[in-house]
Write a protein that holds these residues in place. Sequence first.
Motif, short mmCIF file in Angstrom:
data_model
loop_
_atom_site.label_atom_id
_atom_site.label_comp_id
_atom_site.label_asym_id
_atom_site.label_seq_id
_atom_site.Cartn_x
_atom_site.Cartn_y
_atom_site.Cartn_z
N PRO A 111 0.82 -1.22 0.00
CA PRO A 111 0.00 0.00 0.00
C PRO A 111 0.85 1.27 0.00
CG PRO A 111 -0.01 -1.00 2.18
CD PRO A 111 0.68 -1.97 1.26
N ALA A 112 2.07 1.17 0.55
CA ALA A 112 2.91 2.37 0.61
C ALA A 112 3.28 2.84 -0.79
CB ALA A 112 4.16 2.08 1.44
N LEU A 113 3.71 1.89 -1.64
CA LEU A 113 4.14 2.28 -2.98
C LEU A 113 2.94 2.61 -3.86
CD1 LEU A 113 7.01 -0.25 -3.73
CD2 LEU A 113 7.22 2.20 -3.36
N VAL A 114 1.86 1.82 -3.75
CA VAL A 114 0.76 1.96 -4.69
C VAL A 114 -0.14 3.14 -4.33
CG1 VAL A 114 -1.22 0.81 -5.71
CG2 VAL A 114 0.80 -0.50 -5.16
N PHE A 115 -0.48 3.27 -3.04
CA PHE A 115 -1.45 4.31 -2.67
C PHE A 115 -0.83 5.43 -1.85
CE2 PHE A 115 -3.87 0.22 -2.50
CZ PHE A 115 -4.52 0.37 -3.70
N GLY A 116 0.41 5.26 -1.43
CA GLY A 116 0.98 6.24 -0.51
C GLY A 116 0.42 6.09 0.90
N ILE A 117 -0.15 4.91 1.21
CA ILE A 117 -0.68 4.64 2.54
C ILE A 117 0.23 3.63 3.21
CG2 ILE A 117 -2.60 3.63 3.82
CD1 ILE A 117 -4.44 4.75 1.71
N PRO A 118 0.88 4.00 4.32
CA PRO A 118 1.88 3.11 4.90
C PRO A 118 1.26 1.85 5.50
CG PRO A 118 1.55 5.01 6.30
CD PRO A 118 0.76 5.27 5.06
N GLY A 119 1.92 0.70 5.28
CA GLY A 119 1.45 -0.55 5.86
C GLY A 119 1.89 -0.73 7.29
N ASP A 120 2.98 -0.07 7.71
CA ASP A 120 3.42 -0.13 9.10
C ASP A 120 4.19 1.14 9.40
OD1 ASP A 120 5.75 -0.45 7.72
OD2 ASP A 120 6.25 -2.41 8.52
N SER A 121 4.74 1.23 10.62
CA SER A 121 5.40 2.50 10.98
C SER A 121 6.70 2.70 10.21
CB SER A 121 5.62 2.57 12.48
OG SER A 121 6.01 1.34 13.00
N ILE A 122 7.33 1.61 9.76
CA ILE A 122 8.56 1.76 8.97
C ILE A 122 8.23 2.40 7.62
CG2 ILE A 122 10.40 0.52 7.78
CD1 ILE A 122 10.13 -1.61 10.05
N THR A 123 7.21 1.87 6.94
CA THR A 123 6.87 2.45 5.63
C THR A 123 6.28 3.85 5.79
OG1 THR A 123 4.92 1.04 5.74
CG2 THR A 123 6.63 0.41 4.20
N ALA A 124 5.76 4.17 6.99
CA ALA A 124 5.32 5.55 7.22
C ALA A 124 6.51 6.48 7.06
CB ALA A 124 4.71 5.69 8.60
N GLY A 177 2.43 6.48 -5.24
CA GLY A 177 1.13 6.44 -5.90
C GLY A 177 1.28 5.69 -7.20
N PRO A 178 0.16 5.39 -7.85
CA PRO A 178 0.26 4.56 -9.05
C PRO A 178 1.12 5.18 -10.15
CG PRO A 178 -1.95 5.46 -8.78
CD PRO A 178 -1.22 5.73 -7.52
N THR A 179 1.23 6.51 -10.18
CA THR A 179 1.98 7.11 -11.29
C THR A 179 3.47 6.82 -11.20
OG1 THR A 179 1.90 9.11 -9.97
CG2 THR A 179 0.41 8.99 -11.84
N VAL A 180 3.96 6.55 -10.00
CA VAL A 180 5.38 6.24 -9.86
C VAL A 180 5.73 4.98 -10.66
CG1 VAL A 180 6.20 4.75 -8.00
CG2 VAL A 180 6.80 7.10 -7.97
N PHE A 181 4.77 4.07 -10.79
CA PHE A 181 5.01 2.84 -11.54
C PHE A 181 5.13 3.12 -13.03
CE2 PHE A 181 3.56 1.27 -7.59
CZ PHE A 181 4.06 -0.01 -7.46
N LEU A 182 4.53 4.24 -13.50
CA LEU A 182 4.63 4.60 -14.90
C LEU A 182 5.84 5.49 -15.15
CD1 LEU A 182 0.89 5.44 -15.69
CD2 LEU A 182 2.18 3.39 -16.30
N GLN A 183 6.04 6.45 -14.24
CA GLN A 183 7.08 7.45 -14.50
C GLN A 183 8.46 6.95 -14.10
OE1 GLN A 183 5.35 10.54 -12.23
NE2 GLN A 183 4.00 11.22 -13.88
N ASN A 184 8.58 6.27 -12.98
CA ASN A 184 9.89 5.85 -12.50
C ASN A 184 9.91 4.35 -12.19
OD1 ASN A 184 11.30 8.36 -12.49
ND2 ASN A 184 10.09 8.95 -10.72
N PRO A 185 9.52 3.49 -13.15
CA PRO A 185 9.46 2.06 -12.79
C PRO A 185 10.81 1.51 -12.36
CG PRO A 185 9.29 2.36 -15.16
CD PRO A 185 9.22 3.72 -14.56
N GLN A 186 11.91 2.12 -12.87
CA GLN A 186 13.23 1.56 -12.51
C GLN A 186 13.47 1.64 -11.01
OE1 GLN A 186 12.63 4.32 -14.05
NE2 GLN A 186 14.08 5.95 -13.55
N PHE A 187 12.94 2.71 -10.35
CA PHE A 187 13.13 2.81 -8.90
C PHE A 187 12.36 1.71 -8.18
CE2 PHE A 187 13.94 7.53 -9.58
CZ PHE A 187 15.29 7.35 -9.53
#
Lengths: 162, 498
Positions: B317-330, B344-354
């Motif tokens: 959820p952290a990468l896809v929605f920007g909603i952290p799954g735990d306090s580390i990903t927060a 957010g989902p656009t990161v998968f389109l714009q910067n997939p290499q990351f």
Amino acid sequence: MRTNDTLAGAILITIALAMIALTINFPLMPGQKYGPALFPRLLGAGMIMCGMLLILRGRRNARPALALASWAADPWRRVSFALMLALPLAAIFAWTPIGFVPTTLVSLLLLLLWFRTRPATALLAALVATALLQIFFGKLMRVPLPLGWLLELPPHWLKYLT
Amino acid sequence: MWTAFSQAMSLVFDPYVLWICFASAVFGMFVGAMPGLTATMATALLVPITFFMPPVPALGAIVTATAMAIFAGDIPAAMLRIPGTPASAAYTDESYAMARKGQLDLNMGVNLVFSALGGLFGVVILIVCAPWLAELAINFSSFEYFWLAALGLTCAIFIATDDPVKGFAALFVGLGIGCIGIDPAAGYPRFTFGSVELLQGVSFIPAMIGMFAISELLRGAVTVDQAGQVLGQQVGNIFRGVGAVFRRYWFNFLRGSVIGTAIGALPGAGADIAAWISYAVSKKFSKEPEKFGTGHIEGIVDSTSANNSALGGAWIPALVFGIPGDSITAIVIGVLYMKNMNPGPTVFLQNPQFIYAVFIIFILANLLMLPIGWVAIRSAKQILRTPRNILLPIILMFCIVGSYAMTNSVYGIGVMLVLGLLGWLLEENGFPVAPIILGLVLGEMFEQNFMTSMIKADGNLASFFARPIAAVLGVITLALWAYMLWRMRHAAPAAQDA
């Protein structure tokens, strides 16, 4: 420091009321029925609800309003706790006039000695930690740690630290 | 996709990045193995350093350090009966009982191997699910995001606390602190009391350092003279017998990993809760539940796999929605924003290499865990002998300098101090801290989507349920609220002293 539910609820409600009171003068968004005040007011309402539930619960099981943890009876532990808060405060007030290095050296040494580290070890640990922090953050990461008294040093010494 | 993947490979297999990952692995092992220092704290302490790095080594450092720390927490659990991180608390007694029976080698081997395997399982799910969810999320509007954030925040309270009233109170406090600064919809300064520094809001990283490190140090300072007794046993060949355990309990491993990944992916609940739940499930469905608690390996397989798989799950959820799954990903989300890689989902389109680079590092970290973990177990006695009375002051100083470095002013130290004290006080009184952090991280997005939706709907609340996915998310959220209210009425209030 433990409060009972009644006191915790009362504090929560007070904070919520203060927050709502501060939103009274917030403007509306042009052409809208709401503005920047809406969200904080909803939060305030939520906090008041939680506070009231806590007060209700607190009335059912009576406990003292404030109770100190068992470690607070020991003066040595009380000072240990206070020192953990004093070090950041010292940083806030002393870094700018005196500088990062002298403040850190003295405060680390004091805390280490208070924690009953042997004096030689404490001095060594404080010196090494201060030097590493200054070199890592001040020099490598270019964080502008206040130099303070270090400015009195000859410039060719300073270049190793900043 | 393949160009992005090869780009990611060259980003990761750069000597600088590999060196950073190795150093963070050693750091993570140390922090995890030291009782009182947690994986979240490791992350918070790393951020001031990663702040000055490019995105891939910065994320790599966090991924590697946390994976190691969650495993390393098992070491003092078995040797000292003190969990190194809260994630090992669920099976600390079990591990210690095994060590007392003379099975320390087997316990360490199982913990190490199943931690790595569980971690890899979580990564596989992350790699499969995240791009697929991102494709789905690309069509989301403010209504879906509003409900998603609401559901995430609700889940955090629903799973992570057994006291919903205090959980919600903590959440509202966190969201309230998030309101400080320029408001996201109209640009009006709120609760700044004329301070220029508060205009940008409460600085996120110093807030984290305060909540997770300072509050922990405050608790540590009053017990600094109390040290545990290390078991006098020698560590032998830890890998002997692990294969037999795997053949016997492979289903436990799968079950633990699935539960771990799922709980990790649910916002607000992380590795510690994953371990507790999978240990309980293991006991419930075991053929020999009477052996649990006497030094039985079965529950450890479940829960040690679960807490490491939760790490990968939390990134979904952290990468896809920007909603952290735990306090580390927060904390990770804060880092992503600092690196201009808004999750957010656009990161998968714009910067997939990351994104691919994060996946690769995750796999690497879990493979690296075996050799470094082996060394850590061999040298555990030396690590556990590190005097806390020297360590604590130095960590405190590091927190102070780190907070200063985030704002380049003593304002950062002030934020750290105030929130550290607040976090300590709240935890003392049974208020959970995780919802505060989630509120702080998600507050702006939550409010922005709420206000946008309100304006779009012209105040008509029915519009919040007009789109199918939004309606489903909304109904689930409301159902959870109703269930919690119901549970509050029926649960005995006596549990709060626990």
